[in-house]
Design a protein around this motif. Structure first.
Motif, PDB file in Angstrom:
ATOM      1  N   VAL A   1       0.866  -1.182   0.000  1.00 19.27           N
ATOM      2  CA  VAL A   1       0.000   0.000   0.000  1.00 19.27           C
ATOM      3  C   VAL A   1       0.895   1.222   0.000  1.00 19.27           C
ATOM      4  N   SER A   2       0.613   2.185  -0.872  1.00 15.55           N
ATOM      5  CA  SER A   2       1.345   3.452  -0.858  1.00 15.55           C
ATOM      6  C   SER A   2       0.379   4.543  -0.414  1.00 15.55           C
ATOM      7  N   PHE A   3       0.921   5.522   0.299  1.00 15.37           N
ATOM      8  CA  PHE A   3       0.038   6.596   0.753  1.00 15.37           C
ATOM      9  C   PHE A   3       0.753   7.935   0.751  1.00 15.37           C
ATOM     10  N   ALA A   4      -0.006   8.925   0.343  1.00 16.55           N
ATOM     11  CA  ALA A   4       0.399  10.338   0.439  1.00 16.55           C
ATOM     12  C   ALA A   4      -0.861  11.068   0.877  1.00 16.55           C
ATOM     13  N   GLY A   5      -1.516  11.803  -0.063  1.00  9.56           N
ATOM     14  CA  GLY A   5      -2.783  12.429   0.289  1.00  9.56           C
ATOM     15  C   GLY A   5      -3.904  11.417   0.393  1.00  9.56           C
ATOM     16  N   THR A   6      -3.765  10.312  -0.320  1.00 20.44           N
ATOM     17  CA  THR A   6      -4.691   9.186  -0.242  1.00 20.44           C
ATOM     18  C   THR A   6      -3.868   7.909  -0.108  1.00 20.44           C
ATOM     19  N   ALA A   7      -4.562   6.807   0.135  1.00 20.28           N
ATOM     20  CA  ALA A   7      -3.878   5.519   0.241  1.00 20.28           C
ATOM     21  C   ALA A   7      -4.415   4.586  -0.829  1.00 20.28           C
ATOM     22  N   THR A   8      -3.510   3.840  -1.456  1.00 16.26           N
ATOM     23  CA  THR A   8      -3.884   2.966  -2.563  1.00 16.26           C
ATOM     24  C   THR A   8      -3.252   1.593  -2.383  1.00 16.26           C
ATOM     25  N   THR A   9      -4.040   0.555  -2.626  1.00 12.96           N
ATOM     26  CA  THR A   9      -3.489  -0.798  -2.640  1.00 12.96           C
ATOM     27  C   THR A   9      -2.798  -1.006  -3.981  1.00 12.96           C
TER      28      THR A   9
ATOM     29  N   ALA B   1      -2.161 -11.952  10.503  1.00 12.91           N
ATOM     30  CA  ALA B   1      -1.910 -10.818   9.609  1.00 12.91           C
ATOM     31  C   ALA B   1      -1.225  -9.697  10.376  1.00 12.91           C
ATOM     32  N   ARG B   2      -0.489  -8.883   9.639  1.00 17.12           N
ATOM     33  CA  ARG B   2       0.181  -7.731  10.245  1.00 17.12           C
ATOM     34  C   ARG B   2       0.392  -6.653   9.192  1.00 17.12           C
ATOM     35  N   ILE B   3       0.415  -5.418   9.673  1.00 15.73           N
ATOM     36  CA  ILE B   3       0.711  -4.269   8.818  1.00 15.73           C
ATOM     37  C   ILE B   3       2.070  -3.716   9.228  1.00 15.73           C
ATOM     38  N   VAL B   4       2.915  -3.451   8.267  1.00 16.21           N
ATOM     39  CA  VAL B   4       4.205  -2.786   8.513  1.00 16.21           C
ATOM     40  C   VAL B   4       4.132  -1.425   7.833  1.00 16.21           C
ATOM     41  N   LEU B   5       4.115  -0.364   8.625  1.00 19.39           N
ATOM     42  CA  LEU B   5       3.899   0.992   8.095  1.00 19.39           C
ATOM     43  C   LEU B   5       5.137   1.841   8.290  1.00 19.39           C
ATOM     44  N   LEU B   6       5.607   2.427   7.205  1.00 15.92           N
ATOM     45  CA  LEU B   6       6.752   3.334   7.250  1.00 15.92           C
ATOM     46  C   LEU B   6       6.283   4.736   6.899  1.00 15.92           C
ATOM     47  N   SER B   7       6.683   5.699   7.736  1.00 11.84           N
ATOM     48  CA  SER B   7       6.346   7.096   7.450  1.00 11.84           C
ATOM     49  C   SER B   7       7.460   8.002   7.959  1.00 11.84           C
ATOM     50  N   ASP B   8       7.518   9.192   7.366  1.00 16.26           N
ATOM     51  CA  ASP B   8       8.530  10.154   7.799  1.00 16.26           C
ATOM     52  C   ASP B   8       7.908  11.469   8.259  1.00 16.26           C
ATOM     53  N   GLY B   9       6.579  11.508   8.333  1.00 17.20           N
ATOM     54  CA  GLY B   9       5.975  12.790   8.677  1.00 17.20           C
ATOM     55  C   GLY B   9       4.716  12.675   9.502  1.00 17.20           C
ATOM     56  N   TYR B  10       4.014  13.781   9.583  1.00 16.59           N
ATOM     57  CA  TYR B  10       2.799  13.885  10.381  1.00 16.59           C
ATOM     58  C   TYR B  10       1.578  13.599   9.519  1.00 16.59           C
ATOM     59  N   ASN B  11       0.536  13.056  10.140  1.00 15.27           N
ATOM     60  CA  ASN B  11      -0.726  12.837   9.446  1.00 15.27           C
ATOM     61  C   ASN B  11      -1.374  14.197   9.166  1.00 15.27           C
ATOM     62  N   THR B  12      -1.620  14.478   7.881  1.00 10.90           N
ATOM     63  CA  THR B  12      -2.142  15.802   7.525  1.00 10.90           C
ATOM     64  C   THR B  12      -3.539  15.769   6.923  1.00 10.90           C
ATOM     65  N   VAL B  13      -3.944  14.628   6.375  1.00  9.87           N
ATOM     66  CA  VAL B  13      -5.268  14.532   5.751  1.00  9.87           C
ATOM     67  C   VAL B  13      -5.887  13.178   6.093  1.00  9.87           C
ATOM     68  N   GLY B  14      -7.171  13.040   5.801  1.00  7.69           N
ATOM     69  CA  GLY B  14      -7.842  11.772   5.985  1.00  7.69           C
ATOM     70  C   GLY B  14      -8.277  11.526   7.419  1.00  7.69           C
ATOM     71  N   ARG B  15      -8.684  10.296   7.679  1.00  2.37           N
ATOM     72  CA  ARG B  15      -9.164   9.941   9.005  1.00  2.37           C
ATOM     73  C   ARG B  15      -8.053   9.982  10.040  1.00  2.37           C
ATOM     74  N   GLU B  16      -8.448  10.227  11.271  1.00  2.00           N
ATOM     75  CA  GLU B  16      -7.481  10.393  12.359  1.00  2.00           C
ATOM     76  C   GLU B  16      -6.777   9.068  12.692  1.00  2.00           C
ATOM     77  N   ASP B  17      -5.604   9.204  13.287  1.00  2.00           N
ATOM     78  CA  ASP B  17      -4.855   8.026  13.707  1.00  2.00           C
ATOM     79  C   ASP B  17      -5.642   7.200  14.720  1.00  2.00           C
ATOM     80  N   THR B  18      -6.367   7.870  15.610  1.00  2.00           N
ATOM     81  CA  THR B  18      -7.114   7.156  16.645  1.00  2.00           C
ATOM     82  C   THR B  18      -8.189   6.267  16.033  1.00  2.00           C
ATOM     83  N   GLN B  19      -8.819   6.734  14.955  1.00  2.00           N
ATOM     84  CA  GLN B  19      -9.815   5.913  14.274  1.00  2.00           C
ATOM     85  C   GLN B  19      -9.166   4.671  13.659  1.00  2.00           C
TER      86      GLN B  19
END
Length: 318
Positions: free
Chosen positions: A131-139, A193-211
């Motif tokens: 999955v890649s993500f920037a302003g949106t996330a795509t499989t 199952a597991r998700i491995v997520l790599l990011s270098d910044g802050y969440n700026t758009v879309g649903r909140e991290d808590t959700q």
């Protein structure tokens, strides 16, 4: 080392009792010999014994018996084996901040190299999605065992604006659920199952991290996060230098709340190490392996050696 039938270890007390009896008999023989004042006469009446060799032979036999007793307890040791089945979705940040050059040659290309190594680390039977993500996330790639497809997709990733970490988790969960729904009835609960997520910044758009955290916990899917980059990363946008630090706190909270692991990488080498560790954790498990046959072999060999030495040195077994 663990024992599947530990009660058999109590039989070691019988071996200890046998050794104790042997010691007592030897002490009695010495006491009997001490009654004679004429040592020369005793030497002519009693044949010469091999002394310490006799004790060594008995000791080897006793050790062999003890080893055989341990084999009855079914000793086992933990061995590392590849998982038969699992589903892993790798979610990678492709926001513009990944152009920062605080990591050589830059965050984006370093991520691509390390991500492809992660693809190679996982055992072949594990299904891997991207999955890649920037302003949106795509499989980009649905979970599959086709490693070449995932590696090619990593090479073809492109940067875009904004960062949607929450959406990345939701999209990854959808990819996992879609794959599990395609399995035969009754298999869904057998595939971790597991998700491995790599990011270098802050969440700026879309649903909140808590959700996203709540959704991952509800699905029972741990999210392992990687904070990639340094606090000193900058980006040149239209001649303006923009700082792009890493939001470590949010990524750590996601991992802790979902039961995943949190890692930091401030260089290409560190990122490769993190991916290698995650590949080992996810792709392999430890299982007990029965090693009692080794104890049987060693015990029999020791008992035979002791018996042969006793026959050679004393013409008797004990």
């Amino acid at each position: 080392m663990t024992f599947q039938e530990p009660l058999w270890l109590l039989a070691l007390l019988l071996v200890a009792a046998l050794v104790a009896v042997y010691v007592v008999l030897q002490l009695r023989r010495k006491a009997y010999a001490a009654r004679f004042t004429n040592v020369a006469l005793l030497g002519s009446l009693v044949p010469k014994r091999p002394g310490w060799k006799r004790h060594l032979a008995f000791g080897i036999v006793a050790l062999g018996l003890a080893t055989l007793v341990v084999s009855l307890a079914v000793p086992s040791t933990e061995v590392r084996v590849p998982r038969e089945r699992a589903t892993v979705v790798m979610a990678v940040d492709v926001s513009l901040s990944m152009q920062a050059r605080d990591v050589e040659p830059d965050r984006f290309r370093a991520m691509q190299t390390a991500a492809k190594e992660f693809v190679d680390v996982l055992p072949e039977r594990i299904n891997l999605g991207l999955v890649s993500f920037a302003g949106t996330a795509t499989t980009v790639v649905a979970p599959t065992t086709d490693r070449a497809q995932v590696a090619t997709a990593i090479d073809n990733l492109e940067l875009a604006e904004a960062t949607a970490i929450g959406e990345a988790i939701f999209t990854s969960l959808s990819a996992i659920q879609n794959y599990q729904s395609s399995l035969e009835a009754g298999e869904e609960d057998e595939v971790p199952a597991r998700i491995v997520l790599l990011s270098d910044g802050y969440n700026t758009v879309g649903r909140e991290d808590t959700q996203a955290i709540d959704a991952a916990r509800a699905a029972g899917v741990p999210v392992s996060t990687i904070a990639f980059g340094t606090d000193y990363g900058t980006l040149d946008l239209d001649g303006e230098t923009v700082p792009v630090p890493v939001d470590r706190q949010t990524l750590e909270e996601i991992a802790d709340a979902t039961g995943g692991s949190y890692s930091e990488a401030a260089s290409a080498a560190e990122l490769e190490d993190v991916y290698a560790d995650l590949g080992s954790q996810i792709g392999y498990t430890t299982e007990p392996q029965d090693v009692s046959y080794w104890f049987v072999r060693v015990g029999v060999v020791l008992a035979l050696i002791g018996a042969v030495l006793s026959l050679l040195w004393t013409n008797r077994l004990v």
